[in-house]
Design a protein around this motif. Structure first.
Motif, mmCIF file in Angstrom:
data_model
loop_
_atom_site.group_PDB
_atom_site.id
_atom_site.type_symbol
_atom_site.label_atom_id
_atom_site.label_comp_id
_atom_site.label_asym_id
_atom_site.label_seq_id
_atom_site.Cartn_x
_atom_site.Cartn_y
_atom_site.Cartn_z
ATOM 1 N N THR A 83 44.788 45.732 36.257
ATOM 2 C CA THR A 83 45.552 46.976 36.315
ATOM 3 C C THR A 83 45.628 47.526 37.738
ATOM 4 O OG1 THR A 83 43.523 48.019 35.533
ATOM 5 C CG2 THR A 83 45.284 47.744 33.937
ATOM 6 N N SER A 84 44.508 47.436 38.467
ATOM 7 C CA SER A 84 44.515 47.992 39.828
ATOM 8 C C SER A 84 44.719 46.928 40.903
ATOM 9 C CB SER A 84 43.185 48.697 40.100
ATOM 10 O OG SER A 84 42.138 47.730 40.078
ATOM 11 N N GLY A 85 44.436 45.666 40.572
ATOM 12 C CA GLY A 85 44.508 44.605 41.577
ATOM 13 C C GLY A 85 43.262 44.556 42.455
ATOM 14 N N ASP A 86 42.296 45.426 42.161
ATOM 15 C CA ASP A 86 41.080 45.456 42.982
ATOM 16 C C ASP A 86 40.129 44.327 42.587
ATOM 17 O OD1 ASP A 86 41.896 47.681 44.321
ATOM 18 O OD2 ASP A 86 40.899 49.088 42.954
ATOM 19 N N PRO A 87 39.433 43.762 43.577
ATOM 20 C CA PRO A 87 38.446 42.726 43.245
ATOM 21 C C PRO A 87 37.287 43.324 42.448
ATOM 22 C CG PRO A 87 38.809 42.874 45.626
ATOM 23 C CD PRO A 87 39.499 44.037 45.012
ATOM 24 N N LEU A 88 36.814 42.598 41.467
ATOM 25 C CA LEU A 88 35.673 43.066 40.673
ATOM 26 C C LEU A 88 34.373 42.450 41.178
ATOM 27 C CD1 LEU A 88 37.358 42.899 37.169
ATOM 28 C CD2 LEU A 88 36.743 44.947 38.461
ATOM 29 N N CYS A 89 34.468 41.551 42.128
ATOM 30 C CA CYS A 89 33.291 40.977 42.779
ATOM 31 C C CYS A 89 33.787 40.433 44.105
ATOM 32 C CB CYS A 89 32.702 39.848 41.936
ATOM 33 S SG CYS A 89 33.860 38.501 41.619
ATOM 34 N N ARG A 90 32.876 40.107 44.988
ATOM 35 C CA ARG A 90 33.356 39.455 46.211
ATOM 36 C C ARG A 90 33.661 37.999 45.853
ATOM 37 N NH1 ARG A 90 30.061 35.851 47.560
ATOM 38 N NH2 ARG A 90 27.803 36.033 47.464
ATOM 39 N N PRO A 91 34.446 37.272 46.683
ATOM 40 C CA PRO A 91 34.792 35.903 46.303
ATOM 41 C C PRO A 91 33.555 35.019 46.172
ATOM 42 C CG PRO A 91 36.102 36.648 48.169
ATOM 43 C CD PRO A 91 35.045 37.681 47.960
#
Ligand code: ADP
Length: 425
Positions: A83-91
């Motif tokens: 929904t936000s396009g924000d990462p939920l963790c670092r790669p």
């Protein structure tokens, strides 16, 4: 110089760029990274733009770019909020291992499946799923190339069947297998297209910011080693590409799919063919331990490649070999060392050529299309004497690839997407 008739653009994303530029971590980009957690999520779009090097394409070329494809490091993975396009963790980087997820992955996947390795994309997904307790419903998994392409086209959750292999996609069935689709995290899996398929046009804001044309297409990409293979231009079954870099890797285009976990041999799909690969631990790294590149050049000039060397070595940097001999206890063999360095180097180059020949023979024995011609990439490909030695040992035509940059292979995929789009108009 380029044979491309349609101007295309491509990006070969090197791991170091993501390590150093895109990830605001504590600077530890190495293999011993900790398990990602939500507080580390700090990848932003402006950084991604610099990773894409949009401004490095010359201003005069940008208006004529017809299509773009990107290759990235296979198994480098990011999980973002849809929904936000924000990462939920670092790669999770390609070589990062998630051993905590391995028992569960092994319990659901067929034995010896490519996902049954701690660094597989599926282990990363399972590890995240088990450690995270929020945003699970809206999460989506992207590979490195998918994520960068998404920044350009804006459609979430699209991948290609080369990148998706290590998350468990079955390229033969052209779908995710039932054992994976029945898992509670299956909604995170991206949809999968053939590499070089049009996804959409470049997003308006990026297009106007950088001056790309209105109809600039964004196409699915592939992994970086496949892009390097495509760059070398091997398009028919029986064509092999040997990469003589720090290690020796061979890839062979075959009509038959071949897998053998004992030797680390597996196949990627390439349209209606299979790209069968294996990698030995021998290669240029051993040469570099003994000689400088300048010495390699000078000594090689004095070798008579038509004469067989009587020296029989197995050049390795450390104990252990996997392909074409699966022996974790194999000792490096670089003795006896003759007084004359030309003879020594000749023996080493010829021994590596024998390992290469054995590699292609093993692929044939496992069922792949027999090799007919070998194209060479990597630092060792510039050694013309070595090419002649290899021609004699392999008994096949051997040549140096005209194009070795993975980005060139990604550009070929971009061209494919543009041509198919024109044909369907
Ligand atoms: P990688 O990207 O895997 O680190 P490269 O493709 O850059 O490796 O190739 C580097 C290797 O090429 C070095 O290990 C070096 O020993 C080898 N190399 C460089 N020059 C020559 C040469 N003239 N002959 C044979 N090998 C060479």
């Amino acid at each position: 110089e380029s044979p491309l008739t349609i101007p295309t653009s491509s990006v070969d994303v090197h791991q170091s760029e993501l390590d150093h530029d895109s990830v605001h971590s504590d600077g530890d980009g190495g293999p011993d990274m900790q398990t990602p957690n939500e507080s580390d999520a700090s990848v932003d779009e402006s950084v991604a733009e610099s990773a894409l090097e949009m401004e490095d394409v010359s201003v005069s070329l940008r208006p004529v770019v017809a299509s773009i494809a990107i290759d990235g490091t296979s198994a480098t993975t990011i999980i973002i909020d849809s929904t936000s396009g924000d990462p939920l963790c670092r790669p999770y980087l390609y070589n990062e291992s998630c051993p905590d997820a391995l028992p569960l992955v092994k319990s659901i996947a067929p034995p010896k499946h490519t996902v049954c390795s701690g660094s597989s994309t599926l282990c990363k997904l399972v590890s995240w799923w088990n450690s995270c307790d929020s945003s699970k419903e809206s999460a989506v998994l992207l590979h490195q190339a998918d994520w960068l392409l998404w920044l350009l086209h804006g459609k979430l959750g699209v991948s290609d069947y080369n990148n998706a292999l290590k998350v468990g996609y079955d390229p033969e069935m052209d779908s995710y297998p039932p054992w994976l689709l029945s898992q509670p995290y299956s909604h995170l899996l991206p949809s999968v297209q053939h590499p070089g398929t049009k996804i959409g046009c470049m997003k308006e804001d990026i297009r106007t910011q950088f001056g790309y044309p209105k109809d600039c297409l964004i196409c699915t990409g592939t992994t970086d080693s496949i892009a390097a293979f495509l760059a070398a231009g091997a398009t028919l079954p029986g064509k092999g590409v040997t990469s003589l870099g720090s290690t020796l890797a061979i890839k062979l285009l075959s009509t038959k799919r071949v897998e053998d976990a004992r030797f680390g041999v597996y196949s990627h799909r390439l349209d209606d063919k299979w790209l069968v690969g294996g990698a030995s631990n021998t290669g240029g790294a051993v040469l570099r331990q003994l000689f400088s590149d300048e010495q390699l050049k000078k000594l090689s000039e004095q070798i008579n490649p038509l004469e067989a060397s009587p020296l029989d070595y197995y050049p390795l940097q450390a104990v252990g070999e996997r392909f074409p001999v699966a022996d974790p206890n194999m000792e490096p063999r670089l003795h006896p060392r003759p007084k004359n360095d030309v003879e020594y180097l000749h023996g080493i180059l010829e021994s590596i050529a024998r390992i290469e020949a054995k590699g292609y023979t093993l692929l044939k024995d496992l069922g792949a299309t027999p090799v007919e011609e070998v194209i060479t990439s990597g630092g060792g490909s510039k050694n013309e004497k070595w090419i002649k030695i290899r021609e004699r040992v392999l008994g096949l035509p051997v040549s140096k690839a005209n194009q070795t940059e993975a980005a060139y292979g990604a550009a070929l995929l971009a061209m494919k997407g543009a041509c198919e789009n024109t044909a369907s108009d």
